[in-house]
Design an enzyme around this catalytic site. Sequence first.
Site, PDB file in Angstrom:
ATOM      1  N   ASP A  18       8.960 -24.150   7.078  1.00  0.00           N
ATOM      2  CA  ASP A  18       7.831 -23.258   7.346  1.00  0.00           C
ATOM      3  C   ASP A  18       6.690 -23.441   6.345  1.00  0.00           C
ATOM      4  O   ASP A  18       5.535 -23.559   6.733  1.00  0.00           O
ATOM      5  CB  ASP A  18       8.279 -21.799   7.350  1.00  0.00           C
ATOM      6  N   GLU A  57       5.517 -14.635   9.373  1.00  0.00           N
ATOM      7  CA  GLU A  57       4.796 -15.821   8.907  1.00  0.00           C
ATOM      8  C   GLU A  57       3.331 -15.497   8.641  1.00  0.00           C
ATOM      9  O   GLU A  57       2.761 -15.952   7.644  1.00  0.00           O
ATOM     10  CB  GLU A  57       4.907 -16.954   9.929  1.00  0.00           C
ATOM     11  N   LYS A  80      12.499 -15.957   7.887  1.00  0.00           N
ATOM     12  CA  LYS A  80      13.388 -15.393   8.893  1.00  0.00           C
ATOM     13  C   LYS A  80      13.412 -13.877   8.721  1.00  0.00           C
ATOM     14  O   LYS A  80      13.299 -13.370   7.607  1.00  0.00           O
ATOM     15  CB  LYS A  80      14.816 -15.932   8.740  1.00  0.00           C
TER      16      LYS A  80
END
Length: 85
Positions: free
Chosen positions: A63, A24, A83
């Site tokens: 996200d 992320e 992911k």
Amino acid sequence: GKYKLINEEKYLGQGIITYRSMWEYRFMQLLDKDKRVLNWSSESVVIPYYNPEKKRMAKYYMDFWVRMQKSDGTIEEFLFEIKPK
């Protein structure tokens, strides 16, 4: 961790930007620096759903939401879920 914006004007979310993995974090860096990305936010899109195990409504936080300008000038919006696999 907490992400420090480079291009604050592009970010449309609110509050502190939190990343939950290095994947992320790296995606945030890409969004922040890429000139094609017009706007983005983290965990701002909420999807309600029914959780059959808990037998009640729940919320899923995507996200990323991203607004980008393509090479032909058109603008598109995307939802991303990060992911490792």
